[in-house]
Design a protein around this motif. Structure first.
Motif, PDB file in Angstrom:
ATOM      1  N   CYS A 177      43.801   7.712 -12.331  1.00 22.54           N
ATOM      2  CA  CYS A 177      44.591   7.330 -11.156  1.00 22.54           C
ATOM      3  C   CYS A 177      44.717   5.814 -10.994  1.00 22.54           C
ATOM      4  CB  CYS A 177      43.928   7.850  -9.882  1.00 22.54           C
ATOM      5  SG  CYS A 177      43.758   9.632  -9.790  1.00 22.54           S
TER       6      CYS A 177
ATOM      7  N   PHE B 257      51.890   5.726   0.630  1.00 20.78           N
ATOM      8  CA  PHE B 257      51.280   6.777  -0.181  1.00 20.78           C
ATOM      9  C   PHE B 257      50.354   7.678   0.656  1.00 20.78           C
ATOM     10  CE2 PHE B 257      48.821   7.854  -4.269  1.00 20.78           C
ATOM     11  CZ  PHE B 257      49.850   8.640  -4.769  1.00 20.78           C
TER      12      PHE B 257
ATOM     13  N   CYS C 129      48.276   4.543 -10.835  1.00 23.75           N
ATOM     14  CA  CYS C 129      49.157   5.663 -10.463  1.00 23.75           C
ATOM     15  C   CYS C 129      50.565   5.139 -10.133  1.00 23.75           C
ATOM     16  CB  CYS C 129      48.561   6.379  -9.262  1.00 23.75           C
ATOM     17  SG  CYS C 129      49.652   7.588  -8.532  1.00 23.75           S
TER      18      CYS C 129
ATOM     19  N   GLU D 120      54.212   2.761  -2.148  1.00 21.32           N
ATOM     20  CA  GLU D 120      53.783   1.640  -1.297  1.00 21.32           C
ATOM     21  C   GLU D 120      54.864   0.562  -1.154  1.00 21.32           C
ATOM     22  OE1 GLU D 120      51.404   1.347   0.751  1.00 21.32           O
ATOM     23  OE2 GLU D 120      50.365   3.194   0.230  1.00 21.32           O
TER      24      GLU D 120
ATOM     25  N   THR E  90      45.478  10.530  -2.809  1.00 23.55           N
ATOM     26  CA  THR E  90      44.411   9.522  -2.893  1.00 23.55           C
ATOM     27  C   THR E  90      43.837   9.562  -4.307  1.00 23.55           C
ATOM     28  OG1 THR E  90      42.918  11.151  -1.932  1.00 23.55           O
ATOM     29  CG2 THR E  90      43.712   9.425  -0.457  1.00 23.55           C
ATOM     30  N   GLN E  91      43.355   8.425  -4.747  1.00 28.08           N
ATOM     31  CA  GLN E  91      42.901   8.320  -6.132  1.00 28.08           C
ATOM     32  C   GLN E  91      41.514   8.942  -6.277  1.00 28.08           C
ATOM     33  OE1 GLN E  91      43.772   4.025  -6.191  1.00 28.08           O
ATOM     34  NE2 GLN E  91      45.294   4.458  -7.750  1.00 28.08           N
TER      35      GLN E  91
ATOM     36  N   SER F 176      52.520  13.435  -5.835  1.00 30.84           N
ATOM     37  CA  SER F 176      51.354  13.875  -5.071  1.00 30.84           C
ATOM     38  C   SER F 176      50.512  14.799  -5.950  1.00 30.84           C
ATOM     39  CB  SER F 176      51.824  14.601  -3.806  1.00 30.84           C
ATOM     40  OG  SER F 176      50.720  14.977  -3.030  1.00 30.84           O
TER      41      SER F 176
ATOM     42  N   LYS G 235      51.746   5.922  -6.548  1.00 30.79           N
ATOM     43  CA  LYS G 235      51.223   5.031  -5.506  1.00 30.79           C
ATOM     44  C   LYS G 235      52.004   3.716  -5.485  1.00 30.79           C
ATOM     45  CE  LYS G 235      47.186   2.787  -3.700  1.00 30.79           C
ATOM     46  NZ  LYS G 235      45.938   2.161  -3.928  1.00 30.79           N
TER      47      LYS G 235
ATOM     48  N   GLY H  90      52.443  11.675  -1.264  1.00 34.90           N
ATOM     49  CA  GLY H  90      51.241  10.883  -1.064  1.00 34.90           C
ATOM     50  C   GLY H  90      50.002  11.560  -1.610  1.00 34.90           C
TER      51      GLY H  90
END
Ligand code: SF4
Length: 264
Positions: A27, A51, A30, A37, A21-22, A78, A33, A19
């Motif tokens: 990204c 994610f 991505c 998801e 974060t963008q 990740s 992600k 996981g």
């Protein structure tokens, strides 16, 4: 994580973190992600939490179980230097890489300042290990090019660039201290276009600087159709690799015990 990877420039993937974060333009689509998801809420699936960032300490010792040398992409799903990953956990991951020195590890990040700062401090013990390759993603000028400077400021023996998805002409690149360059276009639905001139410019600069150049893909909506030839050539260049002998089973078992967080 898997001991076989479809990624053209590696053999296997290892995800002691899942996981992310963008954080930048690269990204936007991505693949990690999208993939993760798909499995959100599926009980027992490795990506049951989608994610969301999660440490996976039970996978820490995995590379030690592989008894043949592999090129291993660390955290394909990740970013090891994500702000949610504690320093001490990153140190644990790097200690495994250092112990498993019969493999080659490829660590790639967009959090280049944190990687630089840690390589100057808590990760300095492994910065000079030639089998651990430290890389940054570069997708454009504004967000990507500063990462090259951060990487150059890190005291690493082996530095590489993953210029993917390449989103614009990057212009002159400073390749000082860079040992490998990968370039690729975005793939999948709504992939942003890649222009041949942008790729030619990077290839020519790598050639002039004597840096191995790997052209991964044109990408696009159907990447299998666009292929990976540039002006009739396939660029598959890799840096030279020194492979250390694999320890015998007893020694590997001892290492696995040392780094395992779950009972065997
Ligand atoms: S840093 Fe990498 S893994 Fe994280 S969201 Fe961006 S592309 Fe995905």
């Amino acid at each position: 994580m898997s001991d076989k990877s479809k990624i053209e420039w590696t053999d296997a993937t290892w995800n002691p973190v899942r996981g992310c974060t963008q954080i930048s333009s690269g990204c936007a689509r991505c693949y990690a992600k999208t993939f993760s998801e798909r499995f959100r809420g599926v009980p027992g699936h490795p990506f049951e939490q989608g994610f969301d960032l999660r440490l996976v300490p039970e996978k820490l010792a995995l590379p030690l179980t592989w008894g043949t040398s592999r090129m291993i992409f660390v955290n394909s799903m990740s970013d090891l230097f994500h702000e949610g990953v504690p320093d001490d956990y990153i140190v644990d991951v790097v200690r495994v890489m250092q112990a498993a020195n019969w493999h080659t590890f490829q660590v790639l990040t967009k959090r280049s300042t944190r990687m630089r700062d840690l390589l100057q401090s808590k990760l300095a013990f492994a910065a000079q290990d030639p089998h651990i390759w430290w890389g940054v993603s570069v997708e454009n000028k504004r967000q990507g090019l500063p990462r090259i400077q951060h990487l150059q400021a890190a005291p690493a023996t082996f530095r590489f660039l993953s210029i993917e998805p390449l989103l614009e002409e990057l212009g002159p690149l400073n390749l000082k201290g860079i040992s490998w360059v990968i370039v690729g276009g975005e793939s999948g639905p709504k992939a942003r276009p890649l222009e041949a001139a942008w790729v030619r410019s990077i290839q020519a600069q790598c050639q002039d600087a004597g840096v191995p150049f790997f052209f991964k893909q044109w990408g696009g909506v159907q990447k299998s159709k666009t292929g990976r030839e540039l002006d009739g050539n396939v660029y598959d260049q890799f840096p030279s690799i020194i492979i250390q002998p694999v320890p015998n089973k007893a020694k590997r078992q001892a290492l696995i015990r040392q780094f395992s967080t779950t009972p065997e």
